[in-house]
Write a protein that holds these residues in place. Structure first.
Motif: not given
Length: 233
Positions: A165-187
Protein backbone atom coordinates in the motif's frame (compact mmCIF):
# COMPACT_ATOMS: atom_id res chain seq x y z
CA UNK A 1 29.69 24.82 -8.54
CA UNK A 2 25.96 25.32 -7.85
CA UNK A 3 24.79 26.31 -11.33
CA UNK A 4 23.35 24.31 -14.21
CA UNK A 5 23.30 25.01 -17.96
CA UNK A 6 19.83 25.07 -19.49
CA UNK A 7 18.41 24.08 -22.86
CA UNK A 8 18.57 27.64 -24.21
CA UNK A 9 22.11 28.19 -22.94
CA UNK A 10 21.25 30.10 -19.80
CA UNK A 11 22.95 29.57 -16.45
CA UNK A 12 20.71 28.82 -13.47
CA UNK A 13 22.18 29.09 -9.97
CA UNK A 14 20.39 26.56 -7.75
CA UNK A 15 21.52 28.15 -4.49
CA UNK A 16 20.87 31.75 -5.58
CA UNK A 17 17.89 31.53 -7.95
CA UNK A 18 17.22 34.60 -10.08
CA UNK A 19 13.89 35.02 -11.86
CA UNK A 20 15.73 36.70 -14.74
CA UNK A 21 17.41 33.35 -15.50
CA UNK A 22 14.07 31.53 -15.83
CA UNK A 23 12.82 30.89 -19.37
CA UNK A 24 9.42 29.22 -19.05
CA UNK A 25 8.79 28.88 -22.78
CA UNK A 26 12.20 27.52 -23.59
CA UNK A 27 13.94 25.83 -20.69
CA UNK A 28 11.05 24.89 -18.40
CA UNK A 29 8.76 23.52 -21.12
CA UNK A 30 11.57 21.56 -22.79
CA UNK A 31 13.16 20.14 -19.66
CA UNK A 32 9.95 19.19 -17.80
CA UNK A 33 8.80 17.34 -20.92
CA UNK A 34 11.91 15.12 -20.71
CA UNK A 35 11.78 14.39 -16.97
CA UNK A 36 9.89 11.19 -16.13
CA UNK A 37 7.68 10.80 -13.09
CA UNK A 38 7.82 7.63 -10.96
CA UNK A 39 11.53 7.21 -11.81
CA UNK A 40 10.39 6.02 -15.24
CA UNK A 41 8.52 3.01 -13.82
CA UNK A 42 5.67 3.28 -16.36
CA UNK A 43 5.45 0.37 -18.78
CA UNK A 44 3.70 2.47 -21.45
CA UNK A 45 6.74 4.76 -21.66
CA UNK A 46 8.08 7.87 -19.90
CA UNK A 47 5.31 9.96 -18.35
CA UNK A 48 6.61 13.48 -18.04
CA UNK A 49 6.33 16.11 -15.34
CA UNK A 50 5.08 18.46 -18.08
CA UNK A 51 2.13 16.20 -18.91
CA UNK A 52 1.30 15.77 -15.21
CA UNK A 53 1.26 19.56 -14.80
CA UNK A 54 -0.93 20.06 -17.87
CA UNK A 55 -3.52 17.46 -16.82
CA UNK A 56 -3.96 19.04 -13.39
CA UNK A 57 -4.05 22.59 -14.75
CA UNK A 58 -6.65 21.66 -17.37
CA UNK A 59 -8.79 19.92 -14.76
CA UNK A 60 -8.77 23.02 -12.55
CA UNK A 61 -9.63 25.33 -15.44
CA UNK A 62 -12.34 23.04 -16.79
CA UNK A 63 -14.06 22.94 -13.41
CA UNK A 64 -13.58 26.53 -12.28
CA UNK A 65 -12.64 28.68 -15.30
CA UNK A 66 -9.94 30.32 -13.20
CA UNK A 67 -6.83 30.92 -15.28
CA UNK A 68 -4.72 31.94 -12.29
CA UNK A 69 -5.57 28.75 -10.39
CA UNK A 70 -4.73 26.69 -13.47
CA UNK A 71 -1.45 28.57 -13.91
CA UNK A 72 -0.59 27.96 -10.26
CA UNK A 73 -0.89 24.21 -10.84
CA UNK A 74 0.90 24.32 -14.17
CA UNK A 75 3.97 25.72 -12.41
CA UNK A 76 3.79 23.86 -9.09
CA UNK A 77 6.44 21.31 -10.11
CA UNK A 78 8.39 23.62 -12.40
CA UNK A 79 11.34 23.66 -9.97
CA UNK A 80 11.98 20.11 -11.18
CA UNK A 81 13.39 21.48 -14.43
CA UNK A 82 16.58 22.05 -12.43
CA UNK A 83 16.08 19.76 -9.41
CA UNK A 84 14.61 16.86 -11.45
CA UNK A 85 11.73 14.74 -10.11
CA UNK A 86 12.84 13.34 -6.78
CA UNK A 87 10.22 10.76 -5.81
CA UNK A 88 8.75 10.87 -2.31
CA UNK A 89 10.44 7.56 -1.35
CA UNK A 90 13.80 8.97 -2.44
CA UNK A 91 13.27 12.15 -0.45
CA UNK A 92 12.24 10.19 2.63
CA UNK A 93 15.22 7.86 2.21
CA UNK A 94 17.56 10.86 2.29
CA UNK A 95 15.93 12.04 5.50
CA UNK A 96 16.12 8.62 7.17
CA UNK A 97 19.72 8.11 6.09
CA UNK A 98 20.71 11.51 7.47
CA UNK A 99 19.09 10.57 10.76
CA UNK A 100 21.16 7.37 10.90
CA UNK A 101 24.37 9.33 10.28
CA UNK A 102 23.55 12.01 12.84
CA UNK A 103 20.53 12.22 15.18
CA UNK A 104 18.64 15.34 14.16
CA UNK A 105 20.17 15.25 10.70
CA UNK A 106 16.88 14.17 9.17
CA UNK A 107 15.24 17.42 10.22
CA UNK A 108 18.02 19.40 8.58
CA UNK A 109 17.72 17.48 5.30
CA UNK A 110 13.93 17.89 5.25
CA UNK A 111 14.29 21.64 5.74
CA UNK A 112 16.98 21.78 3.07
CA UNK A 113 14.70 20.03 0.57
CA UNK A 114 11.83 22.39 1.39
CA UNK A 115 13.94 25.54 1.18
CA UNK A 116 15.57 24.63 -2.13
CA UNK A 117 12.17 24.08 -3.74
CA UNK A 118 10.72 27.24 -2.21
CA UNK A 119 13.53 29.51 -3.41
CA UNK A 120 13.38 28.16 -6.95
CA UNK A 121 9.57 28.36 -6.94
CA UNK A 122 9.87 31.99 -5.90
CA UNK A 123 11.98 32.74 -8.98
CA UNK A 124 9.68 30.77 -11.29
CA UNK A 125 6.43 32.40 -10.18
CA UNK A 126 8.07 35.82 -10.40
CA UNK A 127 9.16 35.05 -13.95
CA UNK A 128 5.55 34.09 -14.71
CA UNK A 129 4.31 37.43 -13.36
CA UNK A 130 2.49 35.85 -10.41
CA UNK A 131 4.51 37.57 -7.69
CA UNK A 132 7.08 36.29 -5.22
CA UNK A 133 6.76 33.65 -2.54
CA UNK A 134 6.19 30.69 -4.82
CA UNK A 135 2.69 29.37 -5.48
CA UNK A 136 0.17 32.10 -4.53
CA UNK A 137 -1.15 31.46 -1.02
CA UNK A 138 -4.81 31.40 -2.08
CA UNK A 139 -4.14 28.46 -4.42
CA UNK A 140 -1.84 26.29 -2.32
CA UNK A 141 -4.55 24.12 -0.77
CA UNK A 142 -6.24 23.65 -4.14
CA UNK A 143 -2.96 22.70 -5.83
CA UNK A 144 -2.12 20.25 -3.03
CA UNK A 145 -5.57 18.61 -3.23
CA UNK A 146 -5.57 18.23 -7.02
CA UNK A 147 -1.97 17.02 -6.98
CA UNK A 148 -2.88 14.26 -4.53
CA UNK A 149 -5.97 13.25 -6.49
CA UNK A 150 -4.01 13.25 -9.74
CA UNK A 151 -1.37 11.04 -8.14
CA UNK A 152 -4.11 8.56 -7.25
CA UNK A 153 -5.34 8.74 -10.85
CA UNK A 154 -1.85 8.21 -12.29
CA UNK A 155 -1.30 5.29 -9.94
CA UNK A 156 -4.45 3.60 -11.27
CA UNK A 157 -3.86 4.42 -14.95
CA UNK A 158 -0.12 4.07 -15.39
CA UNK A 159 1.42 1.77 -12.81
CA UNK A 160 1.26 -1.99 -12.53
CA UNK A 161 -0.16 -4.02 -9.63
CA UNK A 162 1.16 -2.77 -6.30
CA UNK A 163 2.51 -5.28 -3.80
CA UNK A 164 2.40 -2.74 -0.96
CA UNK A 165 0.00 0.00 0.00
CA UNK A 166 1.07 3.58 -0.63
CA UNK A 167 0.84 6.48 1.79
CA UNK A 168 -2.64 6.39 3.41
CA UNK A 169 -3.45 9.83 1.97
CA UNK A 170 -2.81 8.54 -1.57
CA UNK A 171 -4.79 5.34 -0.99
CA UNK A 172 -7.74 7.38 0.31
CA UNK A 173 -7.64 10.08 -2.38
CA UNK A 174 -10.48 10.28 -4.91
CA UNK A 175 -9.13 9.98 -8.47
CA UNK A 176 -9.91 12.82 -10.86
CA UNK A 177 -12.74 12.33 -13.30
CA UNK A 178 -10.98 12.44 -16.64
CA UNK A 179 -12.13 11.62 -20.16
CA UNK A 180 -10.38 8.35 -20.92
CA UNK A 181 -7.20 6.96 -19.41
CA UNK A 182 -3.90 8.79 -19.20
CA UNK A 183 -1.50 7.84 -21.99
CA UNK A 184 2.10 9.16 -21.93
CA UNK A 185 2.86 11.75 -24.59
CA UNK A 186 6.10 11.94 -26.57
CA UNK A 187 8.36 14.56 -25.01
CA UNK A 188 8.18 17.00 -27.93
CA UNK A 189 4.37 16.90 -27.81
CA UNK A 190 4.39 17.48 -24.05
CA UNK A 191 6.70 20.48 -24.50
CA UNK A 192 4.44 22.01 -27.16
CA UNK A 193 1.36 21.46 -25.00
CA UNK A 194 3.09 23.05 -21.99
CA UNK A 195 3.85 26.15 -24.07
CA UNK A 196 0.24 26.21 -25.21
CA UNK A 197 -0.94 26.22 -21.57
CA UNK A 198 1.44 29.05 -20.71
CA UNK A 199 -0.25 31.09 -23.44
CA UNK A 200 -3.72 30.02 -22.33
CA UNK A 201 -3.39 30.45 -18.57
CA UNK A 202 -0.92 33.35 -18.55
CA UNK A 203 -2.07 35.29 -21.62
CA UNK A 204 -0.80 38.64 -20.33
CA UNK A 205 2.72 37.22 -20.28
CA UNK A 206 2.83 34.69 -23.07
CA UNK A 207 -0.04 35.32 -25.44
CA UNK A 208 1.21 35.11 -29.02
CA UNK A 209 4.91 34.75 -28.19
CA UNK A 210 7.34 32.59 -30.15
CA UNK A 211 8.51 29.20 -28.93
CA UNK A 212 11.81 30.11 -27.23
CA UNK A 213 12.03 33.81 -26.35
CA UNK A 214 13.60 35.15 -23.16
CA UNK A 215 10.79 35.09 -20.61
CA UNK A 216 9.00 38.28 -19.71
CA UNK A 217 9.11 38.78 -15.99
CA UNK A 218 8.15 40.68 -12.89
CA UNK A 219 5.08 40.69 -10.64
CA UNK A 220 1.71 41.17 -12.27
CA UNK A 221 -0.19 44.18 -11.01
CA UNK A 222 -3.77 42.93 -11.10
CA UNK A 223 -3.20 40.14 -8.54
CA UNK A 224 -4.86 36.74 -8.58
CA UNK A 225 -8.56 36.04 -8.67
CA UNK A 226 -10.21 34.08 -5.84
CA UNK A 227 -10.59 30.33 -6.18
CA UNK A 228 -13.93 29.11 -7.45
CA UNK A 229 -15.40 25.91 -6.09
CA UNK A 230 -14.64 22.90 -8.27
CA UNK A 231 -17.65 21.20 -9.75
CA UNK A 232 -16.84 18.02 -11.61
CA UNK A 233 -18.72 17.31 -14.79
Amino acid sequence: MTWLPTTTGRVFDIVRPDWRAVDLMGDVAEQLSQIARFSGAVSAGPYSVAQHSIIGADFIYRNGRDRDAAAAFLLHDAHEYVLTDKTSPNAEAEIETAEVIQPGGGRIVREMQRLMKLRIDDAIYQAAGMGGGGCPAQYRDLVKTIDLRLLATEKAHLLGPQVKLWNPAVEAAEPLRLTGRITPWPWHHAAAEFRDRLRKYLPDRFGGVAANPPSKSGPRRDGARPVRKLEEA
